[in-house]
Enzyme design. Sequence first.
Site, short mmCIF file in Angstrom:
data_model
loop_
_atom_site.label_atom_id
_atom_site.label_comp_id
_atom_site.label_asym_id
_atom_site.label_seq_id
_atom_site.Cartn_x
_atom_site.Cartn_y
_atom_site.Cartn_z
N ASP A 30 51.77 49.66 17.68
CA ASP A 30 50.47 50.06 18.22
C ASP A 30 50.25 51.53 17.94
O ASP A 30 51.21 52.31 17.93
CB ASP A 30 50.41 49.79 19.74
CG ASP A 30 48.98 49.57 20.22
OD1 ASP A 30 48.64 48.42 20.56
OD2 ASP A 30 48.21 50.54 20.21
N THR A 122 40.87 37.09 17.07
CA THR A 122 39.77 36.14 16.91
C THR A 122 38.72 36.74 15.99
O THR A 122 38.09 37.74 16.33
CB THR A 122 39.18 35.81 18.28
OG1 THR A 122 40.20 35.19 19.05
CG2 THR A 122 37.99 34.87 18.17
N LEU A 253 36.21 21.14 34.27
CA LEU A 253 35.03 20.59 34.94
C LEU A 253 34.99 21.08 36.37
O LEU A 253 34.54 20.37 37.27
CB LEU A 253 35.07 19.05 34.90
CG LEU A 253 34.72 18.41 33.55
CD1 LEU A 253 34.82 16.89 33.65
CD2 LEU A 253 33.32 18.81 33.08
N ALA A 255 33.34 23.40 38.91
CA ALA A 255 32.13 24.22 39.07
C ALA A 255 32.47 25.53 39.76
O ALA A 255 33.38 25.61 40.57
CB ALA A 255 31.10 23.45 39.90
N GLY A 256 31.76 26.58 39.41
CA GLY A 256 32.04 27.89 39.99
C GLY A 256 30.92 28.88 39.69
O GLY A 256 29.78 28.47 39.40
N CYS A 263 37.36 36.27 26.48
CA CYS A 263 37.16 35.38 25.32
C CYS A 263 35.82 34.65 25.32
O CYS A 263 35.03 34.82 24.39
CB CYS A 263 38.28 34.35 25.27
SG CYS A 263 39.83 35.07 24.77
N LYS A 324 39.33 35.50 36.89
CA LYS A 324 40.08 34.34 37.37
C LYS A 324 41.37 34.85 37.98
O LYS A 324 41.68 36.04 37.85
CB LYS A 324 40.33 33.36 36.23
CG LYS A 324 41.28 33.88 35.15
CD LYS A 324 41.58 32.75 34.19
CE LYS A 324 42.79 33.07 33.35
NZ LYS A 324 43.16 31.98 32.48
N ARG A 331 37.08 41.95 32.67
CA ARG A 331 36.05 41.83 31.64
C ARG A 331 35.09 40.66 31.91
O ARG A 331 35.50 39.54 32.09
CB ARG A 331 36.70 41.70 30.25
CG ARG A 331 37.21 43.05 29.76
CD ARG A 331 37.94 42.93 28.45
NE ARG A 331 39.27 42.36 28.62
CZ ARG A 331 40.13 42.16 27.63
NH1 ARG A 331 39.78 42.46 26.39
NH2 ARG A 331 41.33 41.67 27.85
C1 UDX Z 1 40.24 31.16 27.38
C2 UDX Z 1 40.73 29.88 26.69
O1 UDX Z 1 41.13 28.93 27.67
C3 UDX Z 1 41.88 30.20 25.75
O2 UDX Z 1 42.28 29.03 25.07
C4 UDX Z 1 41.35 31.23 24.77
O3 UDX Z 1 42.27 31.54 23.79
C5 UDX Z 1 40.92 32.48 25.51
O4 UDX Z 1 39.89 32.13 26.42
P1 UDX Z 1 40.96 32.64 29.46
O5 UDX Z 1 39.76 33.47 29.16
O6 UDX Z 1 42.24 33.34 29.73
O7 UDX Z 1 41.26 31.64 28.25
O8 UDX Z 1 40.64 31.78 30.75
P2 UDX Z 1 40.28 30.27 31.13
O9 UDX Z 1 41.33 29.77 32.02
O10 UDX Z 1 39.95 29.47 29.95
O11 UDX Z 1 38.96 30.52 32.01
C6 UDX Z 1 37.82 31.15 31.47
C7 UDX Z 1 36.72 31.26 32.49
O12 UDX Z 1 36.18 29.97 32.80
C8 UDX Z 1 37.15 31.84 33.83
O13 UDX Z 1 36.12 32.71 34.28
C9 UDX Z 1 37.29 30.64 34.73
O14 UDX Z 1 37.11 30.94 36.09
C10 UDX Z 1 36.18 29.75 34.20
N1 UDX Z 1 36.41 28.32 34.44
C11 UDX Z 1 37.41 27.66 33.82
C12 UDX Z 1 35.55 27.63 35.29
O15 UDX Z 1 34.61 28.21 35.87
N2 UDX Z 1 35.73 26.29 35.46
C13 UDX Z 1 36.73 25.61 34.85
O16 UDX Z 1 36.82 24.38 35.06
C14 UDX Z 1 37.61 26.31 34.01
#
Ligand code: UDX
Length: 434
Positions: A30, A122, A253, A255-256, A263, A324, A331
């Site tokens: 880095d 990505t 699936l 809801a939130g 990402c 989460k 972010r």
């Molecule tokens: C995601 C992808 O899952 C991963 O494969 C990719 O490489 C990077 O992006 P990440 O961003 O770490 O990973 O979190 P993820 O667990 O996928 O959740 C993403 C967002 O969706 C969160 O804000 C989470 O709260 C929301 N979410 C996820 C929901 O609201 N409902 C769900 O059922 C699942």
Amino acid sequence: MKIAMVGSGYVGLVSGACLADFGHDVVCIDKDESKIARLLDGVMPIFEPGLAELVGTNVRAGRLTFSTDLASAIDGAQAIFIAVGTPSRRGDGHADLSYVYAVAQELGEHIKTPVVVVTKSTVPVGTGDEVERIIRDSGTDVKFAVVSNPEFLREGAAIGDFKRPDRIVIGTEEEWAQGVMKEVYRPLFLNKAPILFTSRRSSELIKYAANAFLATKITFINEMADLCEKVGADVQDVSRGIGLDGRIGSKFLHAGPGYGGSCFPKDTLALLKTAEDYNSPVRLVEAVVKVNDSRKRAMGRKVIEALGGEARGKRVALLGLTFKPNTDDMRDAPSIAVVQTLLDAGAEVVAYDPEGMEAAAPMMPAVRMVESAYAAIEGADAIVLVTEWDAFRALDFGRVKGLAKGPVIVDLRNVYDPAEMRDAGFSYTSVGRP
Ligand code: UDX
């Protein structure tokens, strides 16, 4: 096998530590000297469960090292991963590829032995072609191949995802490069993790298509949740009822308050930009982006409604700020829009998050950060569960009742049981449930 990982952020560090754990000889590189100095002292730049231990074990075993000097660190590596950031470019949402291209330029100037250059960052379709051109134009006569190998790591579960992936996607049609990549992932190959070899462009698109699809799934159930509230149905039942259909699947699936993180928001925008560039619109994803954006502020309005339509002078306690649980990442967290909506409406906001307060504080200076959930709840007119950290699942609601000023709870993650909350005397609102 010697592997170099250029970029020691989230993806580079997790991937580098896991590859070292497989037995490879890995150097994480880095440009940020203070980050490397801290890593050498065993201090992680991010919070990720299990990472500090994994890094420590592999450093002690001599398989994992850190460096700021790319030219010497890549010497003798058979695979060099590019794992630098590709943030959204200001203005148009296109992925900013300047870091990726700068690494390609440096590699072109310094590779001395045949090497596979692997893009883990990505990157939009066609980036591999450009990386290859940059390396070739640097005048090198060393044999190299440029391969796409997207990551699918979830924050908070990244190590498990790396070691037990649903699949590994490798984009190259060059046989010798496929051989090197098989060697890189050999331990997973032995575990029968499916390895999919595709063209480089297909591999690049798979990453965006996967994230856009998951974002769509979440957005779909979120809109169903809104409809459930109007028609008197329960989104948890709808979710289970459709998810048991093997063609649909039960995951993602829930809801939130809308998806956030490093990402989904960035990758969906970048996909829209690519689609526009190639004059092949993806209208479904356009809608997903819009719906998700407006949902975050709508969640703030949901809280105001639960307060009887007036937030001025009221105190709101937020439980959880990160996008989460099990991460310190803020972010694109829905909490940012929820906070702004509440502040705009004249509320006072107090918040607690187990890991995210340091990152959150500068983003929301008007919010008072406190040291525990109960400290946030004390004197609050409304309690809003924004992020489903385990620590919030088992709150002592007798104590909560005594501390809070008002009986309002808004559960944006459907963590609590509506009947139990009502029996405990709270005015309870959740997402898509009667
Ligand atoms: C995601 C992808 O899952 C991963 O494969 C990719 O490489 C990077 O992006 P990440 O961003 O770490 O990973 O979190 P993820 O667990 O996928 O959740 C993403 C967002 O969706 C969160 O804000 C989470 O709260 C929301 N979410 C996820 C929901 O609201 N409902 C769900 O059922 C699942």
